[in-house]
Design an enzyme around this catalytic site. Structure first.
Site, PDB file in Angstrom:
ATOM      1  N   LEU A 178       0.843  -1.185   0.000  1.00 11.39           N
ATOM      2  CA  LEU A 178       0.000   0.000   0.000  1.00 11.39           C
ATOM      3  C   LEU A 178       0.885   1.245   0.000  1.00 11.39           C
ATOM      4  CD1 LEU A 178      -2.781  -1.107   2.513  1.00 11.39           C
ATOM      5  CD2 LEU A 178      -2.565  -1.557   0.059  1.00 11.39           C
ATOM      6  N   ARG A 201       2.242  15.091   6.431  1.00 11.11           N
ATOM      7  CA  ARG A 201       3.087  15.475   7.563  1.00 11.11           C
ATOM      8  C   ARG A 201       4.571  15.537   7.192  1.00 11.11           C
ATOM      9  NH1 ARG A 201       1.170  11.196  11.881  1.00 11.11           N
ATOM     10  NH2 ARG A 201       3.059  11.930  12.941  1.00 11.11           N
ATOM     11  N   THR A 227      -7.665   1.183   4.714  1.00  7.97           N
ATOM     12  CA  THR A 227      -6.690   0.188   4.276  1.00  7.97           C
ATOM     13  C   THR A 227      -7.335  -1.021   3.603  1.00  7.97           C
ATOM     14  OG1 THR A 227      -6.688  -0.594   6.571  1.00  7.97           O
ATOM     15  CG2 THR A 227      -4.872   0.833   5.879  1.00  7.97           C
ATOM     16  N   ASN A 273       5.996   8.705   9.137  1.00  9.37           N
ATOM     17  CA  ASN A 273       4.945   9.655   8.802  1.00  9.37           C
ATOM     18  C   ASN A 273       5.441  11.090   8.700  1.00  9.37           C
ATOM     19  OD1 ASN A 273       2.530   7.888   8.781  1.00  9.37           O
ATOM     20  ND2 ASN A 273       3.135   7.519  10.894  1.00  9.37           N
ATOM     21  N   LYS A 304      36.634  10.696 -10.693  1.00  8.42           N
ATOM     22  CA  LYS A 304      35.336  10.473 -11.331  1.00  8.42           C
ATOM     23  C   LYS A 304      35.530   9.709 -12.627  1.00  8.42           C
ATOM     24  CE  LYS A 304      33.430  12.816 -14.305  1.00  8.42           C
ATOM     25  NZ  LYS A 304      33.067  12.683 -15.775  1.00  8.42           N
ATOM     26  N   TYR A 359      42.340  16.512  -9.231  1.00  5.58           N
ATOM     27  CA  TYR A 359      41.102  16.038  -9.839  1.00  5.58           C
ATOM     28  C   TYR A 359      41.436  15.159 -11.034  1.00  5.58           C
ATOM     29  CZ  TYR A 359      36.946  15.780 -12.708  1.00  5.58           C
ATOM     30  OH  TYR A 359      35.909  15.320 -13.463  1.00  5.58           O
ATOM     31  N   SER A 376      56.648  19.910 -13.846  1.00  6.28           N
ATOM     32  CA  SER A 376      55.685  20.649 -13.026  1.00  6.28           C
ATOM     33  C   SER A 376      55.227  21.925 -13.714  1.00  6.28           C
ATOM     34  CB  SER A 376      56.320  20.999 -11.674  1.00  6.28           C
ATOM     35  OG  SER A 376      56.625  19.828 -10.956  1.00  6.28           O
TER      36      SER A 376
END
Length: 451
Positions: A9, A16, A82, A229, A336, A351, A408
């Protein structure tokens, strides 16, 4: 083999929660409450899944179908209780089932074994099996009324209970299992002569008993049947599940130095002898092999770490980050959609996105793979044993060959051959005495402005 239909259900409005998102789509440990319930009941052996949603709730229907390809969605056009909600899935009964489980999508922590216990009561001959619990404060819950032998007689809603019935400590968790051959008949006989004028599912107990069926009771821990709830209860459910996940991780051989500060996703996998320092967060889709060390304040999502890899502190692994055996990702490093090769090192302030880092390569501090031009993403490939110096920008698509060295401060826009040295930076120039003259000039201006 008993055939089982599970009816979930999920039509409640959840006012709320104070949210534009349907209540059952709020997440616990990185997964919607609805998906938790569907997964648990599937593990308990349900053959068919029926999800009852409210009108216009295409988002809830979509989540049900995403979470389970076997789910079928039914709409409860009016919210009349219900029992009425279960009948909205009447069509699902057509195949005939031995067991019918009725569940709530906002009760996400019930374990598969608890559902199996309810089904076992039906296999033993009960017509109805009800899940109960004993909360510290029973206010607002329906009471489980039993006879002297402990047999379940009725479930009385709090608003309809007499004062003596309100003294009962055992409460209704809302979930139940029903004899599939009789469920539709019992539900059709549920009335609405109560304070709310609704058709209550718990009334099935008295109807079944009137037909001579026995009603069994299964008691679960209060934390397992926590219903959500509002946001406070959502946080309670999160805490309950996190404690469960932490305990399971430690029982399976991982060390959590400060367990209460580590947060898992529902699908986190940790190998043996993994060490997790404080304040680590695991998003969905993380798999960690044996002997991995995860230092403090790291965040992982959609990542795979092979044996003896090390990350952190303050490392972020985003989806598609895959670390090979012995790879090291250090402090303030973000990875990533990148493969970090065996024993490769990405130690500081870096990164790496849309890239492949070869075995034993060393990536210096402040290195950036420039993978996005505002429209498309491009890959950077760094070969085995390559060395990229600090503060380099690698403008993808670009390849750094095996054993190559990048000086560098370089901005690399062209491929670098294996074992070559690449230096791509402006020529240094020097003006003797310029700095002292500049300071004298600025001091004079400052004195003049102060007069």
């Amino acid at each position: 083999m008993r055939k089982c239909l599970a009816i979930v259900l999920a039509a409640g409005e959840g006012k709320r929660m104070r949210s534009s998102r349907p209540k059952v789509l709020h997440q616990v440990a990185g997964r919607s409450m609805l998906a938790h319930v569907l997964d648990a009941v599937a593990q308990a052996g349900a053959d068919e899944l029926a999800v009852v949603v409210g009108p216009g709730r295409d988002d809830v229907a979509a989540e049900a179908l995403r979470a389970s390809s076997h789910a079928k969605v039914f709409v409860q056009s009016e919210r009349l209780g219900t029992a009425h909600a279960v009948l909205a899935a009447r069509e699902a009964f057509s195949k005939g089932f031995d067991d019918v489980l009725v569940l709530f999508a906002d009760t996400p922590l019930v374990r598969p074994e608890t559902f199996r216990h309810l089904r076992a009561k039906l296999a033993e001959g009960a017509g109805v099996a009800v899940l109960g619990f004993e909360p510290e404060n029973p206010f607002g819950y329906g009471r489980l009324l039993t006879d002297d032998s402990g047999a379940l007689l009725a479930i009385r809603e709090h608003k309809d209970a007499r004062p003596d019935e309100l003294q009962v400590k055992s409460c209704n968790a809302g979930l139940m299992a029903l004899d599939g051959a009789k469920t539709l008949d019992w539900l059709s006989r549920v009335g609405n002569a109560n304070a709310q004028k609704e058709y209550y599912l718990p009334d099935v107990v008295e109807i079944a008993r009137a037909d001579g069926a026995s009603c069994a009771l299964v008691i679960a821990p209060a934390g397992e049947v926590l219903g959500v709830n509002d946001r406070v209860q959502l946080a309670q459910a999160e805490a309950e599940l996190q404690n469960r996940l932490r305990r399971a991780a430690m029982e399976n051989g991982a060390t959590l130095i400060a367990p209460e500060t580590v947060f898992f996703s529902y699908d986190t996998v940790l190998g043996a002898d993994v060490l997790v320092e404080p304040h680590v967060v695991f998003g969905p889709g993380v798999t960690v092999a044996d002997h991995v060390v995860i230092h403090a304040f790291s965040h992982l999502e959609g990542a795979t770490l092979a044996e003896k890899a090390t990350i952190g502190p303050y490392a972020r692994l985003r989806p598609g980050a895959n670390l090979a055996r012995g790879a090291k990702v250090g402090n303030f490093v973000e990875i990533k959609k990148a493969e970090i090769g065996e024993d490769a090192k990405v130690n500081h302030l870096t990164y790496i996105g849309d890239a492949t880092i070869g075995p034993r390569a060393n990536i210096g501090a402040g290195v950036i793979t420039c993978n996005y031009d505002g429209f498309l993403k491009y890959r950077t490939e760094i070969g085995a044993d390559a060395f990229v110096g600090s503060n380099c920008s690698l403008v993808a698509p670009v390849k750094i060959g095996d054993g190559a060295l990048v000086g560098s401060g370089s901005v690399v826009t062209k491929d670098v051959a294996a074992d070559a040295l690449a230096v791509a930076r402006g020529k240094q120039m020097e003006k003797p005495g310029w700095a002292a003259a500049f300071r004298d000039k600025m001091r004079a201006l400052k004195r003049a402005s102060a007069k």
